[in-house]
Design an enzyme around this catalytic site. Sequence first.
Site, mmCIF file in Angstrom:
data_model
loop_
_atom_site.group_PDB
_atom_site.id
_atom_site.type_symbol
_atom_site.label_atom_id
_atom_site.label_comp_id
_atom_site.label_asym_id
_atom_site.label_seq_id
_atom_site.Cartn_x
_atom_site.Cartn_y
_atom_site.Cartn_z
ATOM 1 N N ASP A 44 0.837 -1.086 -0.103
ATOM 2 C CA ASP A 44 -0.170 0.144 -0.540
ATOM 3 C C ASP A 44 0.300 1.161 -0.037
ATOM 4 O O ASP A 44 0.101 2.018 -0.056
ATOM 5 C CB ASP A 44 -0.829 0.207 1.270
ATOM 6 C CG ASP A 44 0.031 -0.374 2.482
ATOM 7 O OD1 ASP A 44 0.642 0.230 2.610
ATOM 8 O OD2 ASP A 44 -0.567 0.185 3.767
ATOM 9 N N SER A 45 2.223 0.998 0.160
ATOM 10 C CA SER A 45 3.217 2.451 -0.113
ATOM 11 C C SER A 45 2.772 3.125 -1.322
ATOM 12 O O SER A 45 3.210 4.183 -1.475
ATOM 13 C CB SER A 45 4.707 1.578 -0.221
ATOM 14 O OG SER A 45 4.745 0.602 -0.980
ATOM 15 N N ASP A 83 -1.127 -6.120 -0.217
ATOM 16 C CA ASP A 83 -1.156 -5.509 1.093
ATOM 17 C C ASP A 83 -2.793 -5.552 1.403
ATOM 18 O O ASP A 83 -3.809 -4.880 0.308
ATOM 19 C CB ASP A 83 -0.371 -4.060 1.196
ATOM 20 C CG ASP A 83 0.921 -3.900 2.108
ATOM 21 O OD1 ASP A 83 0.856 -4.938 2.672
ATOM 22 O OD2 ASP A 83 1.027 -3.080 1.848
ATOM 23 N N LYS A 113 -1.044 -9.122 2.915
ATOM 24 C CA LYS A 113 -1.026 -8.800 4.156
ATOM 25 C C LYS A 113 -1.587 -7.730 4.743
ATOM 26 O O LYS A 113 -2.251 -7.065 4.167
ATOM 27 C CB LYS A 113 0.790 -7.894 3.021
ATOM 28 C CG LYS A 113 1.897 -7.753 4.388
ATOM 29 C CD LYS A 113 2.767 -7.389 4.378
ATOM 30 C CE LYS A 113 3.000 -6.242 4.098
ATOM 31 N NZ LYS A 113 2.592 -4.517 4.566
ATOM 32 N N GLU A 115 -1.529 -5.305 8.973
ATOM 33 C CA GLU A 115 -0.701 -4.665 9.541
ATOM 34 C C GLU A 115 -1.615 -5.025 11.156
ATOM 35 O O GLU A 115 -2.332 -5.208 11.161
ATOM 36 C CB GLU A 115 -0.419 -2.809 9.650
ATOM 37 C CG GLU A 115 0.422 -3.059 8.178
ATOM 38 C CD GLU A 115 0.849 -1.400 8.383
ATOM 39 O OE1 GLU A 115 0.065 -0.772 8.660
ATOM 40 O OE2 GLU A 115 0.852 -1.288 7.020
ATOM 41 N N GLU A 182 9.647 -4.316 9.826
ATOM 42 C CA GLU A 182 9.984 -2.842 9.465
ATOM 43 C C GLU A 182 10.628 -2.011 10.744
ATOM 44 O O GLU A 182 9.809 -1.834 11.652
ATOM 45 C CB GLU A 182 8.427 -2.315 8.901
ATOM 46 C CG GLU A 182 9.224 -0.999 8.138
ATOM 47 C CD GLU A 182 7.889 -0.072 7.522
ATOM 48 O OE1 GLU A 182 6.981 -0.977 6.833
ATOM 49 O OE2 GLU A 182 8.768 0.533 6.716
HETATM 50 O O1 KIV Z 1 3.644 -0.837 1.913
HETATM 51 C C1 KIV Z 1 4.376 -1.716 1.254
HETATM 52 O O2 KIV Z 1 5.461 -1.103 0.749
HETATM 53 C C2 KIV Z 1 5.526 -2.311 2.346
HETATM 54 C C3 KIV Z 1 6.942 -2.784 2.784
HETATM 55 C C4 KIV Z 1 7.333 -1.313 3.319
HETATM 56 C C5 KIV Z 1 6.870 -3.401 3.461
HETATM 57 O O3 KIV Z 1 4.232 -2.754 4.065
#
Ligand code: KIV
Length: 280
Positions: A44-45, A83, A113, A115, A182
Amino acid sequence: MKNTVITLQRQKEKKEKITMLTAYDYSMAKLMDAAGVNALLVGDSLGMVMLGYEDTLSVTMEDMIHHSRAVARGAKSALVVTDMPFMSYQVSVEEAVANAGRLVKEGRAQAVKLEGGEEVCPQITAITRASIPVMAHLGLTPQSVNAFGGFKAQGRSELAARKIIRSALAVEKAGAFALTLECVPEPLAALISSLLTIPTIGIGAGARCDGQVLVCQDMMGLYDGVAPKFAKRFGEVRQSVDSGITQYIDEVRRGVFPGPEHTFEIDDAVMESLTEEFGA
Ligand code: KIV
């Protein structure tokens, strides 16, 4: 052969480092896949590096599905992990399962993924029971940026480190197939990696994790925001993009581009007849 969650598990068992990079589009995913990266994270970056937000909080399910589908089309071998965006899994276990299902069905992700630690264990168990592998994410979890008061390293006090260890054990027990760590101190990440049977993938967590992940735009020198200290640059793509664009503008302005080799021909007789009729 397509990598799966089992491939990553075997790599941990054989002490073979796992390589993961973020990818958000087809062409970059294809390049990374061809280079042999083990897994692609549709992070989600993308909210920050692709959509220009200041954090990841505005990213939607639709954004994630759109980019995940593109990456999945480019990933012949690499495992695709997508994510779950902010508020797509926190509200209820049912919503979490439904949204994880959309990332697999519509986004063609092989795993998702999310969090968090003990508080998201019910979601991890339920999503896993729906046959969707879950990667957990602890330490600096960017969706908690407001609670953390900024993007800061985590787990530096004894209390905070103990909490991360408890959470790591809990997410493994809940069914996570891997754990992203992280921005935590290297010795803590090393300890957690030795305590868990599932692989740990570090970002800003030192070399003793079972694998590493970096944000593509940071590691290739494509993003002009402030890069975190752990984001080593392995390329200077921005410089080459800048010089390509500058040269293009210059050549168009000077009439140098396009040259004869970039144009299509037409029979002289046809042009003569057209010129006769329409003038020029
Ligand atoms: O969203 C992302 O790119 C991430 C990485 C920083 C692990 O979760």
